[in-house]
Each structure stands twice: as C-alpha cells, then as structure tokens.
Scaffold this motif. Structure first.
Motif, PDB file in Angstrom:
ATOM      1  N   TYR A 174      -5.509  10.656  -6.115  1.00  0.00           N
ATOM      2  CA  TYR A 174      -4.771  10.134  -4.969  1.00  0.00           C
ATOM      3  C   TYR A 174      -3.873  11.213  -4.338  1.00  0.00           C
ATOM      4  CZ  TYR A 174      -3.657   6.592  -1.695  1.00  0.00           C
ATOM      5  OH  TYR A 174      -3.594   5.879  -0.530  1.00  0.00           O
TER       6      TYR A 174
ATOM      7  N   TRP B  11      -2.667   5.852   9.618  1.00  0.00           N
ATOM      8  CA  TRP B  11      -3.002   5.353   8.273  1.00  0.00           C
ATOM      9  C   TRP B  11      -3.872   4.103   8.269  1.00  0.00           C
ATOM     10  CZ3 TRP B  11       0.488   1.968   4.933  1.00  0.00           C
ATOM     11  CH2 TRP B  11       0.229   2.104   3.580  1.00  0.00           C
TER      12      TRP B  11
ATOM     13  N   MET C  93       0.818  -1.211   0.000  1.00  0.00           N
ATOM     14  CA  MET C  93       0.000   0.000   0.000  1.00  0.00           C
ATOM     15  C   MET C  93       0.853   1.263   0.000  1.00  0.00           C
ATOM     16  SD  MET C  93      -2.917  -1.158   2.718  1.00  0.00           S
ATOM     17  CE  MET C  93      -3.537   0.505   2.942  1.00  0.00           C
ATOM     18  N   ARG C  94       2.022   1.173   0.649  1.00  0.00           N
ATOM     19  CA  ARG C  94       2.860   2.370   0.714  1.00  0.00           C
ATOM     20  C   ARG C  94       3.369   2.752  -0.675  1.00  0.00           C
ATOM     21  NH1 ARG C  94       7.615   4.015   4.998  1.00  0.00           N
ATOM     22  NH2 ARG C  94       8.468   5.740   3.804  1.00  0.00           N
ATOM     23  N   TYR C  95       3.807   1.751  -1.413  1.00  0.00           N
ATOM     24  CA  TYR C  95       4.418   2.073  -2.697  1.00  0.00           C
ATOM     25  C   TYR C  95       3.423   2.071  -3.847  1.00  0.00           C
ATOM     26  CZ  TYR C  95       8.778   1.725  -0.166  1.00  0.00           C
ATOM     27  OH  TYR C  95       9.782   1.934   0.735  1.00  0.00           O
ATOM     28  N   GLN C  96       2.333   1.357  -3.696  1.00  0.00           N
ATOM     29  CA  GLN C  96       1.295   1.354  -4.733  1.00  0.00           C
ATOM     30  C   GLN C  96      -0.024   1.734  -4.081  1.00  0.00           C
ATOM     31  OE1 GLN C  96       1.901   1.072  -7.810  1.00  0.00           O
ATOM     32  NE2 GLN C  96       3.485  -0.417  -8.280  1.00  0.00           N
ATOM     33  N   PRO C  97      -0.146   2.990  -3.658  1.00  0.00           N
ATOM     34  CA  PRO C  97      -1.338   3.353  -2.868  1.00  0.00           C
ATOM     35  C   PRO C  97      -2.650   3.149  -3.610  1.00  0.00           C
ATOM     36  CG  PRO C  97      -0.045   5.298  -3.477  1.00  0.00           C
ATOM     37  CD  PRO C  97       0.787   4.108  -3.825  1.00  0.00           C
ATOM     38  N   GLN C  98      -2.593   3.162  -4.926  1.00  0.00           N
ATOM     39  CA  GLN C  98      -3.863   2.978  -5.650  1.00  0.00           C
ATOM     40  C   GLN C  98      -4.414   1.573  -5.456  1.00  0.00           C
ATOM     41  OE1 GLN C  98      -0.959   3.088  -7.038  1.00  0.00           O
ATOM     42  NE2 GLN C  98      -0.753   1.489  -8.577  1.00  0.00           N
TER      43      GLN C  98
ATOM     44  N   ARG D 256      -0.469  11.573  -6.325  1.00  0.00           N
ATOM     45  CA  ARG D 256       0.402  10.442  -6.660  1.00  0.00           C
ATOM     46  C   ARG D 256      -0.109   9.672  -7.890  1.00  0.00           C
ATOM     47  NH1 ARG D 256       4.872   7.478  -3.816  1.00  0.00           N
ATOM     48  NH2 ARG D 256       4.667   5.312  -4.442  1.00  0.00           N
TER      49      ARG D 256
ATOM     50  N   TRP E  25       6.981   8.682  -8.549  1.00  0.00           N
ATOM     51  CA  TRP E  25       6.397   8.288  -7.265  1.00  0.00           C
ATOM     52  C   TRP E  25       6.627   9.420  -6.266  1.00  0.00           C
ATOM     53  CZ3 TRP E  25       7.655   2.474  -5.812  1.00  0.00           C
ATOM     54  CH2 TRP E  25       6.892   1.615  -6.621  1.00  0.00           C
TER      55      TRP E  25
ATOM     56  N   TRP F 268       8.440   7.802   7.519  1.00  0.00           N
ATOM     57  CA  TRP F 268       7.710   8.380   6.384  1.00  0.00           C
ATOM     58  C   TRP F 268       7.606   9.911   6.545  1.00  0.00           C
ATOM     59  CZ3 TRP F 268       3.219   5.357   3.696  1.00  0.00           C
ATOM     60  CH2 TRP F 268       2.704   6.102   2.614  1.00  0.00           C
TER      61      TRP F 268
ATOM     62  N   ASN G 159       2.591  -2.412 -14.049  1.00  0.00           N
ATOM     63  CA  ASN G 159       1.426  -2.437 -14.929  1.00  0.00           C
ATOM     64  C   ASN G 159       1.754  -3.125 -16.249  1.00  0.00           C
ATOM     65  OD1 ASN G 159      -0.312  -0.544 -17.129  1.00  0.00           O
ATOM     66  ND2 ASN G 159      -1.400  -1.371 -15.394  1.00  0.00           N
TER      67      ASN G 159
ATOM     68  N   VAL H 144      -4.929   0.302  -2.737  1.00  0.00           N
ATOM     69  CA  VAL H 144      -5.786   0.348  -1.564  1.00  0.00           C
ATOM     70  C   VAL H 144      -7.245   0.316  -1.977  1.00  0.00           C
ATOM     71  CG1 VAL H 144      -6.487   1.739   0.413  1.00  0.00           C
ATOM     72  CG2 VAL H 144      -4.093   1.700  -0.304  1.00  0.00           C
ATOM     73  N   SER H 145      -7.538   0.959  -3.085  1.00  0.00           N
ATOM     74  CA  SER H 145      -8.929   1.348  -3.212  1.00  0.00           C
ATOM     75  C   SER H 145      -9.490   1.303  -4.602  1.00  0.00           C
ATOM     76  CB  SER H 145      -9.047   2.763  -2.691  1.00  0.00           C
ATOM     77  OG  SER H 145      -8.171   3.595  -3.443  1.00  0.00           O
ATOM     78  N   GLN H 146      -9.377   2.424  -5.267  1.00  0.00           N
ATOM     79  CA  GLN H 146     -10.220   2.660  -6.426  1.00  0.00           C
ATOM     80  C   GLN H 146      -9.571   2.285  -7.748  1.00  0.00           C
ATOM     81  OE1 GLN H 146     -13.211   3.406  -6.026  1.00  0.00           O
ATOM     82  NE2 GLN H 146     -13.335   4.185  -3.946  1.00  0.00           N
ATOM     83  N   ALA H 147      -8.489   1.539  -7.701  1.00  0.00           N
ATOM     84  CA  ALA H 147      -7.819   1.202  -8.943  1.00  0.00           C
ATOM     85  C   ALA H 147      -8.778   0.481  -9.884  1.00  0.00           C
ATOM     86  CB  ALA H 147      -6.613   0.321  -8.648  1.00  0.00           C
ATOM     87  N   GLY H 148      -8.699   0.793 -11.168  1.00  0.00           N
ATOM     88  CA  GLY H 148      -9.516   0.116 -12.164  1.00  0.00           C
ATOM     89  C   GLY H 148      -8.998  -1.289 -12.421  1.00  0.00           C
TER      90      GLY H 148
ATOM     91  N   GLY I  27      -5.261  -1.858 -12.400  1.00  0.00           N
ATOM     92  CA  GLY I  27      -4.674  -1.754 -11.071  1.00  0.00           C
ATOM     93  C   GLY I  27      -4.968  -2.993 -10.224  1.00  0.00           C
TER      94      GLY I  27
ATOM     95  N   GLU J  73       0.214   4.066 -12.069  1.00  0.00           N
ATOM     96  CA  GLU J  73       0.922   3.802 -13.311  1.00  0.00           C
ATOM     97  C   GLU J  73      -0.039   3.668 -14.492  1.00  0.00           C
ATOM     98  OE1 GLU J  73       3.656   0.625 -12.909  1.00  0.00           O
ATOM     99  OE2 GLU J  73       4.445   0.847 -14.930  1.00  0.00           O
ATOM    100  N   TYR J  74      -1.223   3.169 -14.225  1.00  0.00           N
ATOM    101  CA  TYR J  74      -2.144   3.010 -15.358  1.00  0.00           C
ATOM    102  C   TYR J  74      -2.930   4.292 -15.627  1.00  0.00           C
ATOM    103  CZ  TYR J  74      -5.943   2.262 -12.063  1.00  0.00           C
ATOM    104  OH  TYR J  74      -6.868   2.430 -11.067  1.00  0.00           O
TER     105      TYR J  74
ATOM    106  N   TRP K 289     -10.310   7.170   5.000  1.00  0.00           N
ATOM    107  CA  TRP K 289      -9.791   5.909   4.474  1.00  0.00           C
ATOM    108  C   TRP K 289      -8.309   6.125   4.148  1.00  0.00           C
ATOM    109  CZ3 TRP K 289     -11.901   3.183  -0.567  1.00  0.00           C
ATOM    110  CH2 TRP K 289     -11.401   1.882  -0.602  1.00  0.00           C
TER     111      TRP K 289
ATOM    112  N   PRO L  57       7.493  -3.496  -4.749  1.00  0.00           N
ATOM    113  CA  PRO L  57       6.795  -2.722  -5.776  1.00  0.00           C
ATOM    114  C   PRO L  57       7.712  -1.709  -6.458  1.00  0.00           C
ATOM    115  CG  PRO L  57       5.469  -2.855  -3.788  1.00  0.00           C
ATOM    116  CD  PRO L  57       6.810  -3.436  -3.454  1.00  0.00           C
TER     117      PRO L  57
END
Lengths: 468, 344
Positions: free
Chosen positions: B30, B251, A55-60, B47, B92, B189, A338, A62-66, A69, B50-51, B306, A333
């Motif tokens: 994000y 978090w 989650m830290r490096y690919q925060p998307q 942030r 990033w 962090w 992708n 976590v949630s709403q990625a299509g 993702g 990638e896609y 969240w 990550p």
C-alpha cells in the motif's frame, strides 16, 4: 418516559439493530414504536456511512485486505452505521446464504455480495435469489462454475433448495426429491464466472458472472412437478411460490429476529415454537409478493415479537458490535480495530468464513466453556473502562439522580442503562448484596465511577446478559 | 465522463510502472506516498495494514525499479501483530518529504509524530509534538513539504489548517480554519510548494485545490465536487512541476488530472499500467500465471488507476502516481512542444 416504552424500544433495537445507548432509546421512544419500525425498515432514509473517512484512515479496506481486513471493515460498518437494519439484514442473509472467504479469489468479493444484501435484502425474495444465483462469490463457493451440461455438479442446485429457499421438508413431509435436485442443477448449467486475472503482480480483480449459453442444458426438465425447458430464472420463480419457501423464510426470520428455534436440520420434523406467528409471516410472504420488508413490518409490530424479550442468545457479532456501540468506541477508525474485530472469531463466529455451507448453529450453541469466557472477558473489559464516552455518559446520567445513590439505585440504574435488562430475583439479589456491602455512594466522585464500572461488569457477566 | 479532445500545450506520456505487492524485498505494501531523492532514488512510503504491520515501511528504489533497501520497519514478524510505537517505527504514516540535506521526514497521523531518518534510513530523531490545536500542536498530520529554505509546511488535517515549522520543529506560522470559504479548509490532505514558494493544498473534503502564498494568503482555488473534467472527488494530493503545471490525485474518481498554472483543466488519465520489472520477475517465478493472464477476462482492467493517493513530480518531468490498492506506482512523463528558443 415510561419504563416499559424504553424497555420495548431497547428490545427492538437489539433485534433490528445492534442495541442503542440510553439516550438513543429515549429519543426513539419519544418518536414512537411504529414510527421507529418504519424508520428502521427504510434504511435509505438515514445517512450513509462516511466511506471516505473509512478509506482515508484504513486504506487497506479499499481493496486487497485479506479475511481479517474484510472482517475489520464489516465490524466497523456495523458499529457505526446509522442504518442498523441494513447491516443486520446483511448479517441475516450471510448466515443463510453462506459463502466462504477461502473460496473467493478476489478479497472483496463477499463485500460485493453483502452490498447486494444491503441493497436487496429487504426487497422481494425471488429478486434476491436471482441476484444470489449470479453472484460470483456464490457461483464459485458452490461450484456452479464446474457444472456443465454434460456433467452437472449438484452443489448449488442442492443447496438452493435445501438451505437457501425451501428446506428439506416441513410438517413431516419432504419438500423436494433427489430428482428435483438434479433437474435444478441442469437448469443452472452455463451459469458461471469468467476466467480471473492472476494475483501477481498487482492483486486480484472482481470476478464477473457470465451466462455461457453453449454450456447450458437446453433439454426439457421436470422440476417440482412442472415441466418445461427451464433455465435458472424459471427454477427460482417456481421455488419462490412454494409453501415450503414461505415456511422456511418465515422460520428463519423468526429464529433470527424473535426467538431461538431448533437448528435448521430439525425443521422438517420439528414444528415452529409459535405456529401462529409463523403463519402470519407466511401469509404476508404471499400477500406482499415475497416482500421481506413487509414480512418484517408484520413481525416487528406483532405481539409475538414484543413479548419475546430475552428469548434469544446474542450472537458473537451482536455481542461485540453491541458492546462497542454502547461504550462509544471505534466511532472513528483507529489502530486496534483488528484485535477488536477478532473477538467475534474468538467467540465462535468467524465472519465470512463459516464452518460449513450450513453456516453457524445459533442460539445456545453459541455458548461453550471457551466462548463464554471470551464473551464475558471482552464485554467486561469494555464496560469496565470508565474512560469510554458511552460509559462516561452512563456515569453522568446516574450521577444526575442526586448527591448520593443507594445500592438498589445503582443496580437498577445500571440495568436500565445497558438497555432495560432484567435479572432473575436470585441474580439481582446477589448484585444487590455485593453493592450493599459498600453502602450508599456519593456521586461525582472517582469512587462512584469505579463502582458504576464494577456494577456494569458484574451485570454483563450474568447469564441473563447472554440474551437479547 | 469524456476525455478532453482539446488541443493542449501539455501532454502526458505513459512511461512505466514500478512495484508489486510484497511485504519483504522488492515491492510495496500500500504505497501511499513517495518522495524523490538525489540522483534517481525514490523513497516510497508503505502504509500497509494492522493485520500485516510488517509491511509498514519505507522502501527505497530507483526510477528504473532497482531495489535499494527498506527502513522504518517497526514489526519484523509476519502476520497480525500490535503496532510498534517505538521511535523509528511507523503506525499510520501519511507523507514523506526530503530536505536539502537529503534527510527523510515522515508524518504519522496516529502517533502525531514527525520522524526523521538520514538518506540511508538511519533514525535521526523525531519531533515531540503535543496533540492539540494550539500553536505548534497537531491533530492527525497528513501532507508535509519543504520550501527552499528547509522550512516544513505541515497539513494539520483535523485542525483544518496549515502550520509552518523550521526543520528542527520550531513553530513559525499557521493559517486556515474549518469551512468551505476562500482560505478555509476541510480535512486537508496533500501539499506541495512551487518554485516561487506558493503553497498548494488538496482541500480533501471540499473537493478542491487551494493555492496560497508562503505566508498563507489565499491566491486561487479550483475544482468542485463531481466526476466531470476539472471536478474532483476527495483529492488526496497535489504536485506542482517546475513550470507551475499542477497535478492532482483525484482519489475517488480513480484518476489523475492536470491543471494549468491558472487552475484551468488540461487533461486527465485513468491509468496505463503495464507489467513492472518486479512484476515480470514474479510472473517468471510463477510461469503458470502467464498462461492465466492469456486466458483472463478483462485484463485491460490492469491498466486502470485505483484510488491514487500520492502524486509527485521531479525536475525531469516524471510524474509518479502512488496507487496503494495495486501496490504500484505508475510513471508518466510530461511532454511539451518543442519550438526554437526556450521551452516552456
């Protein structure tokens, strides 16, 4: 370590997981085959993935990625899990209990479903079906939310029987009738999902299952010859005790873990390739109270399994994930995830977005002229990159055999390192001829590294390497 | 978990929510961190992914949610694309800080780069930093913060240490090493600096906050693993207001917590979001969604935080909570009792 023990362990790890490095194979072979089977069947005995890092490096994630993702996240999980069978069983059920991303309002709805597969996928089959019937991704995908007591929608009821539990028939006989489908659908009326929160302005929210008793058909139903005021749970209990269900699940397990079978629609009239192995699984299904873990223990310890090396075409997921685990890439990550994960799609398996409710046709149908090129190019690029830590490890391992190695040692050594692969005599001779032209090789040189990389690339381009 | 009913000298009052999910125009993708600029400007670090790399950018707006502009967008086309690694682009991005000249500094944990823009978004330059663990080298930088002399403190996360640089990128000092003892760090962090120059670090994998002097001398720690009051689950960021009150983005507990100057727990919030101005505009453009909201089950979930990743506080006692997964920032106001005489 005897070569055959390594070879058998490589086979087990390709099927119960996504392959393993030679070092891991040695370590597991030292523990023993049955101990490794037990360990694989007890995923929770191994550490969880470091979700916080993901989650830290690919925060998307976590949630709403299509869709892309979500595919990234699952691919990363499969590459890095210390619980390979946990992800493999999730993949197994995803290929049977099909849902599609396009019919999920909440982007992570399928991941929630997969969490159920991870948690319950090795448990009792009837319990898993109960969860599936209440899974919002499935309820929406197969339109049970549109099935009402005064106007049933048969979609879920039909697929529950046809694709998720019994199959249309076996031994040339049908397993159920059209009337059973309708009665099944009636029993599941009122099983729906709550109204969702619209996507604007802050994105979607997890859907929730709800039982609407006011929309449930409370009249008597006759299902598979049994009459009562059945609700959905009753239907699943009846389904779970059918011989057809034992056969259907056994064939699926065999097809996924042991050897390629004909495609599912042919099962009514095409007997299993190995009836004895299927019978042993059916017996264990009933003996254990429909327990998938018990069935897999029987399966992995059977001669039928141990003798089925290279009897399956690797799926695109197995190809990509297995390659990444071998070369040691994406163990943390990083950008490029992708593009890497999309290779699974390009090879013909768009995870979370199957072509139909029937899922993917497997075995040799994974391969056509387009997907073959994708598969070979991807794999050859990865193993030919000698900077990857996994490839470096192979190079060092082969170099430790002496100041020089012969062309024969190069070919056989690379085959070992890739997981005790075996080639036909013709293919092996071709690789040998290619290697002999350049003679013995001094290890510890740049040229040696290149020759190893080239040999690995040649091996992964063979027909034999398509199989697991 | 229960919310404290203890009477406190600090109260948080929810103010409003800013944002909506957009790759272009008013909105965020994000929002991982933000910094307050002069007057009422906010620089929001997006942030994205990638896609959808076109969403990776800095969005500028006001505290009252007026859209100003965007910059540092490396990819302009929609859809999956390779990241743009060129100068002035972000891959990033992790943190954003503003110096006394209102120049904007951004850390990028993939590029191991500090990029510098002026307040209008014009790219001014970058620090050429080598990846490594030597003095002045970095490995996945995360939080950054300026002291009153415009020195930049940088959280060097995979080296588990803090480094101090001049605003031109010259190495000055360092402290910290991997561990869980006093003064040791584990993948830290976020960072903030108080009026006295003390440095606060979100010691991420140790589930605690540590306080140091400007020279790195250990002063205090608080927090431990868990979900109770005062406990933390991977705290990502810390902010300190002008009175020394400490705000923590908790978090994986999906909340923020407030601590007194001595590190004692004061209060927490799990979210109070309402429809933002930009959100209302979007709903007005898709009016059927107003009806859907009326029919929706569990709309109260919309309030909840969240995975809040960034937290900032300004001199007007506004507390900004960046909530990446929901593409929004929830704003609170600190309220203190009013007595005759000087306020707290």
């Amino acid at each position: 370590m005897a070569d055959k023990e390594i070879a058998l362990m490589a086979h087990l790890m390709r099927r119960a997981g996504f392959g393993a490095t030679f070092e891991e194979l040695e370590a597991r072979a030292a523990k023993g085959y049955e101990a490794t089977v037990d360990e694989l069947l007890d995923p929770e005995g191994q550490p969880e993935l470091e979700r916080d890092l993901m989650m830290r490096y690919q925060p998307q994630w976590v949630s709403q990625a299509g869709l892309e993702g979500q595919q990234e996240e699952w691919t990363y999980r499969m590459i890095n899990t210390k619980r390979p069978l946990e992800e493999k069983i999730a993949l197994f059920w995803h290929q049977i209990f099909v849902t599609g991303h396009a019919k999920c309002e909440y982007p992570k709805q399928q991941q929630i479903e997969f969490d159920m597969f991870r948690r319950d996928g090795l448990g009792k089959f009837d319990n898993l079906l109960q969860g599936l019937a209440k899974d919002p991704a499935m309820v929406f995908y197969l339109d049970n939310c549109m099935s009402h007591k005064d106007a049933i929608n048969e979609n879920w009821g039909r697929e529950l029987l046809e694709l998720f539990s019994m199959g249309v028939g076996m031994d040339g006989q049908v397993n159920y009738t059209e009337e059973d489908v309708k009665e099944c659908a009636r029993a599941f009326t009122g099983w729906t999902v709550t109204n969702s929160i619209p996507r604007y302005p802050y994105g979607k929210y997890e859907a929730k299952f709800i039982y609407d008793s006011g929309d449930h058909d409370n009249e008597e139903k006759t299902f598979l010859g049994e009459t009562g005021n059945w609700n959905g749970e009753d239907i699943i209990n009846i389904v779970a005790r059918q011989p057809g269900t034992a056969r259907f699940i056994s064939r699926h397990l065999y097809n996924f873990f042991v050897a390629d079978e004909p495609q599912v629609p042919a099962w009514q009239n095409t007997p299993p390739g190995d009836p004895e192995a299927i019978k042993a699984l059916e017996d264990e299904y009933f003996r254990s109270g429909y327990d998938i873990r018990s069935m897999l223990r029987v399966l992995f310890n059977s001669d039928a399994f141990k003798n089925a090396r290279f009897a399956k075409v690797k799926s695109p997921t197995e190809t990509v994930v297995g390659t990444m685990r071998l070369v040691g890439d994406f163990d943390l990550p990083k950008p490029g995830m992708n593009a890497m994960a999309l290779n699974i799609r390009y090879m013909g398996q768009d995870l979370m977005n199957p072509p139909t409710v029937e899922g993917w046709h497997t075995g040799r149908e994974w391969i056509d002229s387009g997907t073959l090129v994708e598969r070979i190019n991807f794999t050859a690029d990865a193993v030919g990159n000698t900077s990857h830590p996994g490839i470096q490890s192979i190079i060092q391992r082969l170099a430790s055999r002496g100041p020089t190695i012969s062309p024969e040692q190069l070919v056989d050594g690379c085959l070992d390192m890739l997981g005790a692969y075996e080639l036909t005599e013709v293919t092996r001779n071709e690789l040998l001829a290619m290697s002999q032209g350049e003679g013995d090789i001094r290890t510890g040189t740049q040229e040696f590294e290149s020759r190893v990389g080239q040999m690995l690339q040649s091996i992964v381009a063979t027909t034999e390497y398509l199989f697991a | 978990m229960t919310t404290s009913t203890q009477i406190s000298h600090i109260q948080l009052q929810y103010s409003h929510t800013i944002g909506r999910g957009e790759q272009f125009g008013p909105g965020f993708t994000y929002p991982i961190q933000m910094a307050r600029g002069e007057s009422d400007l906010m620089y929001v670090l997006c942030r994205s992914s990638e896609y959808r790399p076109e969403g990776t950018r800095i969005a500028v707006c006001t505290v009252n949610e007026e859209y100003v502009n965007v910059f540092a967008r490396g990819v302009s086309q929609q859809g999956p694309h390779e990241y743009n690694f060129e100068d002035g682009s972000l891959v990033w991005p992790t943190c954003i800080a503003i110096d006394s000249q209102q120049n904007v500094y951004v850390s990028d944990e993939w590029l191991n780069r500090i990029s510098i823009f002026n307040k209008d978004g014009e790219f001014l330059g970058k620090w050429d930093i080598s990846e490594g663990d030597g003095d002045g080298e970095i490995n996945r930088p995360s939080g950054i913060a300026f002291d009153k002399d415009d020195n930049l403190y940088l959280v060097d996360s995979l080296n588990h240490r803090i480094q101090k640089f001049t605003k031109d990128g010259r190495f000055l000092a360092k402290w910290g090493s991997q561990g869980s003892g006093d003064g040791e760090l584990n993948m830290p962090w976020g960072i903030d600096i108080d009026r006295q120059g003390n440095v606060y670090i979100a010691d991420w994998r140790n589930d605690r906050i540590q306080k140091f002097t400007a020279d790195g001398e250990f002063l205090m720690k608080f927090g431990s693993s868990g979900s109770g009051e005062g406990e933390l689950n991977r705290p990502t960021d810390v902010a300190v207001d002008k009175d020394g009150i400490i705000y923590v983005a908790d978090w994986l507990n999906d909340r923020i917590q407030v601590f007194d100057t001595d590190g004692s727990f004061v209060t927490l919030r799990t979210g109070d979001a309402t429809v933002s101005k930009w959100g209302k505009d979007k709903l007005d453009a898709n009016p059927e969604m107003w009806g859907e909201r009326d029919r929706a089950e569990g709309l109260e979930r919309e309030k909840l935080l969240w995975a809040p990743s960034g937290i900032a506080v300004d001199d007007e006692n506004n507390i900004f909570v960046c909530e990446g997964p929901r593409n929004r920032i929830q704003v609170y106001r600190k309220q203190s009792p009013t007595f005759a005489g000087p306020r707290l």
